[in-house]
Design a protein around this motif. Structure first.
Motif, PDB file in Angstrom:
ATOM      1  N   ALA A   1      25.308  35.803  21.714  1.00 15.95           N
ATOM      2  CA  ALA A   1      25.533  35.169  20.414  1.00 15.95           C
ATOM      3  C   ALA A   1      24.521  34.060  20.159  1.00 15.95           C
ATOM      4  N   LEU A   2      24.226  33.259  21.196  1.00 24.49           N
ATOM      5  CA  LEU A   2      23.236  32.196  21.046  1.00 24.49           C
ATOM      6  C   LEU A   2      21.849  32.770  20.759  1.00 24.49           C
ATOM      7  N   LEU A   3      21.491  33.829  21.481  1.00 22.31           N
ATOM      8  CA  LEU A   3      20.196  34.455  21.254  1.00 22.31           C
ATOM      9  C   LEU A   3      20.105  35.019  19.845  1.00 22.31           C
ATOM     10  N   ALA A   4      21.199  35.614  19.365  1.00 17.25           N
ATOM     11  CA  ALA A   4      21.202  36.159  18.008  1.00 17.25           C
ATOM     12  C   ALA A   4      20.988  35.055  16.979  1.00 17.25           C
ATOM     13  N   LEU A   5      21.565  33.882  17.241  1.00 16.84           N
ATOM     14  CA  LEU A   5      21.367  32.752  16.339  1.00 16.84           C
ATOM     15  C   LEU A   5      19.916  32.281  16.348  1.00 16.84           C
ATOM     16  N   VAL A   6      19.300  32.292  17.511  1.00 15.07           N
ATOM     17  CA  VAL A   6      17.894  31.895  17.609  1.00 15.07           C
ATOM     18  C   VAL A   6      17.024  32.878  16.827  1.00 15.07           C
ATOM     19  N   VAL A   7      17.339  34.173  16.932  1.00 15.24           N
ATOM     20  CA  VAL A   7      16.589  35.193  16.186  1.00 15.24           C
ATOM     21  C   VAL A   7      16.765  34.980  14.683  1.00 15.24           C
ATOM     22  N   ARG A   8      17.999  34.693  14.262  1.00 14.66           N
ATOM     23  CA  ARG A   8      18.253  34.443  12.838  1.00 14.66           C
ATOM     24  C   ARG A   8      17.523  33.185  12.372  1.00 14.66           C
TER      25      ARG A   8
ATOM     26  N   ALA B   1      13.912  33.974  11.809  1.00 12.83           N
ATOM     27  CA  ALA B   1      13.712  34.737  10.574  1.00 12.83           C
ATOM     28  C   ALA B   1      13.807  33.837   9.347  1.00 12.83           C
ATOM     29  N   ALA B   2      14.646  32.793   9.445  1.00 12.54           N
ATOM     30  CA  ALA B   2      14.837  31.884   8.314  1.00 12.54           C
ATOM     31  C   ALA B   2      13.856  30.718   8.328  1.00 12.54           C
TER      32      ALA B   2
ATOM     33  N   ALA C   1      18.276  22.117  14.410  1.00 14.21           N
ATOM     34  CA  ALA C   1      19.523  22.461  13.734  1.00 14.21           C
ATOM     35  C   ALA C   1      20.727  22.082  14.593  1.00 14.21           C
ATOM     36  N   LEU C   2      20.630  22.324  15.895  1.00 12.45           N
ATOM     37  CA  LEU C   2      21.736  21.988  16.785  1.00 12.45           C
ATOM     38  C   LEU C   2      21.863  20.476  16.935  1.00 12.45           C
TER      39      LEU C   2
END
Length: 253
Positions: free
Chosen positions: A219-226, A229-230, A237-238
């Protein structure tokens, strides 16, 4: 591996047989020899690179060597490799102590060790005093009281987040903040709602910890990928999210 176990058992038996005296003497001799080596490199006439270093210039190396030791532990590397990485961490401690000694900063390795020893004994009255057995929760509360006493502060004057280094890695600091707020009973991480994409939602059974770790990592990695992209810096952000969270919890904002 069997040889390592035999060595560990022999060392434990040796430590128990003489009350740790021989082990302590060997420790002192080995650390003194390593310190003398570092001292020779730092002093004039030694190594030009070592002589040019300062506490500030060495900070990245301390972070790097610590990370390499953690990596060796987490990858379960052979004990000799873990020992080598831990030696690199010790080298950084000796290096900083040698610089302080060289530059007349008012302390040396002995002073560092003596202060540490005194702090450990003072912070563990249940081991070295007459407090008796204490639970983990009682220990956390006791440590906070002892820190206040050592700093000459009034009991209860310390905020739950006092003492957390601002320079900690962001994710580690976020975890520390949540843990401190949990101890202060200001948040209850276990009381949150479960969402369909919650990595803990399907973590059940004897492998719950491993499954949770894998799910949270994904989940953390997916957030980093998102974030990538943004065009968002996930670290920043954290940091900002932690600041908003702590302000809301501690000040009612």
């Amino acid at each position: 591996m069997d040889q390592d176990v035999d060595v560990d058992q022999t060392a434990a038996q040796h430590f128990s047989a003489d009350g740790g005296g021989k082990a302590a003497a060997r420790d002192a001799e080995a650390v003194a020899a390593a310190m003398q080596t570092v001292r020779t490199m730092v002093r004039p006439g030694g190594c030009a690179w070592h002589a040019a270093q300062t506490h500030e210039s060495l900070t990245p190396f301390l972070v790097e060597e610590t990370a390499e030791f953690i990596d060796a532990v987490e990858r379960q590397l052979p004990s000799d490799e873990v020992r080598s990485e831990l030696g690199d961490v010790l080298y950084q401690v000796l290096f900083h102590a040698a610089i302080a000694e060289r530059d007349g900063e008012g302390y040396d390795l002995a002073g560092v060790a003596e202060a540490l020893d005194a702090k450990l004994i003072a912070r563990h009255p249940h081991v070295f005093g007459d407090r008796g057995d204490m639970t983990v929760e009682e220990l956390h509360a006791e440590w906070e009281r002892l820190k206040e006493d050592a700093a000459g502060e009034d009991r209860g004057s310390r905020g739950p987040l006092d003492g957390i280094p601002a320079g900690m890695p962001t994710l580690a600091r976020a975890a520390k903040v949540v843990e401190r707020l949990k101890r202060a009973k200001l948040v209850n991480p276990s009381a949150g709602d479960s969402y369909p994409d919650d990595p803990l939602a399907t973590a059940i059974g004897p492998d719950e910890q491993r499954m949770a770790e894998n799910g949270i990592g994904d989940a953390l990695l997916a957030l980093v990928v998102r974030a990538n992209a943004a065009g968002v810096d996930p670290d920043r952000a954290l940091r900002l999210a932690v600041d908003r969270f702590t302000a809301r919890v501690t000040h009612g904002e």
